[in-house]
Design an enzyme around this catalytic site. Structure first.
Site, short mmCIF file in Angstrom:
data_model
loop_
_atom_site.label_atom_id
_atom_site.label_comp_id
_atom_site.label_asym_id
_atom_site.label_seq_id
_atom_site.Cartn_x
_atom_site.Cartn_y
_atom_site.Cartn_z
CE1 TYR A 1 2.04 7.17 -6.04
CE2 TYR A 1 -0.14 7.07 -5.05
CZ TYR A 1 1.01 6.44 -5.48
OH TYR A 1 1.14 5.08 -5.33
CB CYS B 1 2.76 30.41 -17.85
SG CYS B 1 3.71 31.49 -16.81
CD GLU B 2 1.48 23.97 -18.66
OE1 GLU B 2 0.57 23.18 -18.94
OE2 GLU B 2 2.66 23.66 -18.54
N PRO C 1 0.82 -1.21 0.00
CG PRO C 1 0.11 -0.92 2.21
CD PRO C 1 0.87 -1.86 1.32
N1 LLP Z 1 2.84 -1.45 -6.05
C1 LLP Z 1 3.11 -1.14 -7.33
C2 LLP Z 1 3.82 -2.11 -8.16
C3 LLP Z 1 2.67 0.09 -7.86
O1 LLP Z 1 2.93 0.38 -9.14
C4 LLP Z 1 1.98 1.01 -7.03
C5 LLP Z 1 1.51 2.28 -7.56
C6 LLP Z 1 1.76 0.64 -5.69
C7 LLP Z 1 2.19 -0.59 -5.23
C8 LLP Z 1 1.05 1.54 -4.73
O2 LLP Z 1 -0.27 1.78 -5.09
P1 LLP Z 1 -1.24 2.59 -4.10
O3 LLP Z 1 -1.46 1.73 -2.89
O4 LLP Z 1 -0.57 3.86 -3.75
O5 LLP Z 1 -2.45 2.78 -4.91
N2 LLP Z 1 0.43 9.00 -9.35
C9 LLP Z 1 -0.86 8.33 -9.33
C10 LLP Z 1 -0.77 6.95 -8.72
C11 LLP Z 1 0.19 6.03 -9.43
C12 LLP Z 1 0.29 4.67 -8.78
C13 LLP Z 1 1.38 3.89 -9.40
N3 LLP Z 1 1.63 2.64 -8.79
C14 LLP Z 1 -1.86 9.20 -8.59
O6 LLP Z 1 -1.50 10.28 -8.13
O7 LLP Z 1 -3.03 8.83 -8.48
#
Ligand code: LLP
Length: 420
Positions: free
Chosen positions: A373, A344-345, A276
């Site tokens: 993020y 500027c966007e 997570p």
């Molecule tokens: N494991 C792997 C292999 C992943 O690629 C990711 C996230 C996670 C775990 C963690 O996932 P989470 O529990 O945080 O959902 N930048 C995007 C989110 C990209 C997630 C990429 N991978 C946003 O701001 O929504």
């Protein structure tokens, strides 16, 4: 638990008024609550008590060293996707035996570094990558423990840019090629098969896709075991969603998620890894900004704040909704504001037509749910320095990342005449 709330009309992080931090640190800045992070981690750990489980925090969600260190002290491992993240996890005190290495294309250099550290597991995403890992392990006289990341072809029902488990996404290996890949791994030197892995996407608000993906992984695990492979660990990935809109969202709890895991893979008696990110830190952070100007163009009323898309990209990148609140509750008339930054966007827009009490220059405006993020995806676009990060613990706060100065930013570049 929610550590961010009003007291006598003033917005607080735990027991510290946000205005007090703004006065000390300057805006914009990220502010995190230690209590929320620890409570979220403990909820996961409690929910998974029935398993032999390792919670590997997905460092990409927020890679501040202070946060990784907090989680390390709680017993967390790390899910990393680069040498940089691996170095962060190790520096925070996470032992290599609790580090899993994910990512769609690990370079030879990164693989060698991971082998030298003797990390717990490589989550392998292609047969070419497997061959590269095997060759590196033989060269260094090491053994790489490997799991294939299986692409189960399940639609996670989330934003298309963060959905990873469909057959046409770049991630993992197709589930129907898995048996052949495991047979190949068994024959290669320097690698030892230890498990299976999946990750179907992020901000998943419905448990059904998890249930479908875990069921497919459970079937595959049984097939692999029957074929004589040692599958001792199932890595279920990350992806559990959180409430961004406190009024309307209803994210599943860690306990609901654990129940699904138990129903689908529990009978296999494997160790479980979960990865997570967002669900541990997302609602543990807010972005605090200050109004620079207000103005009206046509029918739009703008609240122009000093944070921008370079500091926090999610609204521009994914059209993400984040709750926005004011630092001080007043009985001023409500306005419908477009909350925007100075970049500027037109993409530099945090929200459109949000109802907020009338604000003036200097007032604090807070974007909630930005612990995951947020800082991790920030850039210095428009030569805006990365913003500070602050951690609150009860009535204390500390700066856990300083604001860089302009000279050090500019000094990274080398004019031609000064270059070697
Ligand atoms: N494991 C792997 C292999 C992943 O690629 C990711 C996230 C996670 C775990 C963690 O996932 P989470 O529990 O945080 O959902 N930048 C995007 C989110 C990209 C997630 C990429 N991978 C946003 O701001 O929504």
């Amino acid at each position: 638990m929610n550590a961010f709330a009003y007291r006598d009309g003033h917005y607080y992080a735990e027991d510290v008024a946000i205005q007090q931090i703004a006065d000390a640190v300057g805006t914009p800045f990220y502010c995190y609550s230690r209590a929320v992070i620890e409570a979220r981690y403990d909820a996961f750990a409690d929910a998974l008590r029935g398993f032999n489980a390792l919670i590997c925090y997905a460092v990409k969600a927020n890679s501040n060293q202070a946060l990784i260190t907090l989680l390390a002290a709680r017993g967390a491992g790390a899910d990393v996707v680069s040498e940089g993240e691996m170095r962060r996890a190790l520096a925070a005190g996470i032992p290599a035996s609790k580090i899993v290495y994910s990512g769609v294309a690990k370079t030879v250099r990164e693989i060698e570094f991971a082998l030298q550290q003797d990390i717990r597991q490589f989550n392998v995403e292609s047969e070419q990558e497997l061959e590269t890992i095997s060759a590196a392990a033989v060269r260094l006289n090491r053994t790489a423990r490997v799991a294939f990341r299986i692409n189960p072809n399940v639609d996670a029902g989330t934003h298309e840019k963060i959905s990873t488990g469909k057959s046409d996404n770049k991630f993992g290996i197709a589930i129907d090629t898995a048996t052949a890949a495991y047979d190949k791994a068994r024959k290669l030197p320097g690698v030892e098969v230890c498990g299976v892995d999946l990750h179907i996407g992020s901000q998943i608000m419905n448990l059904q896709p998890f249930a479908a993906a875990f069921t497919r992984i459970a079937e595959l695990t049984q097939e692999l075991k029957d074929a004589g492979h040692t599958i001792s660990t199932i890595d279920l990935g990350g992806g559990l969603g959180i409430n961004y809109d406190p009024q309307n969202d209803k994210a599943p709890s860690a306990a609901d998620y654990a129940r699904i895991a138990s129903e689908t893979v529990g009978h296999l008696n494997c160790d479980i890894i979960v990865e997570p990110g967002r669900s541990l830190v997302g609602n543990a952070g807010v972005l605090v900004s200050q109004v620079i100007y207000t103005k009206t163009n046509g029918t739009s009323k703008f609240l122009i704040v000093d944070a921008a898309m370079n500091d926090f990209l999610r609204p521009s990148m994914y059209n993400a909704y984040h709750s926005i609140v004011v630092g001080r509750q007043t009985d001023a008339e409500e306005e419908l504001y477009d909350v925007v930054g100075p970049v500027c966007e037109t993409a530099d827009t945090f929200a459109r037509k949000r109802q907020l009490p009338r604000q003036e220059a200097g007032d604090l405006v807070i974007i909630e749910g930005t612990g995951a993020y947020g800082s991790a995806m920030a850039s210095t676009y428009n030569t805006r320095p990365l913003i500070p990060e602050v951690l609150v613990d009860g009535d204390e706060f500390r700066v856990i990342r300083r604001r860089p100065d302009y000279d050090s930013m500019i000094a990274l570049d080398i004019p031609w005449d000064a270059a070697d």
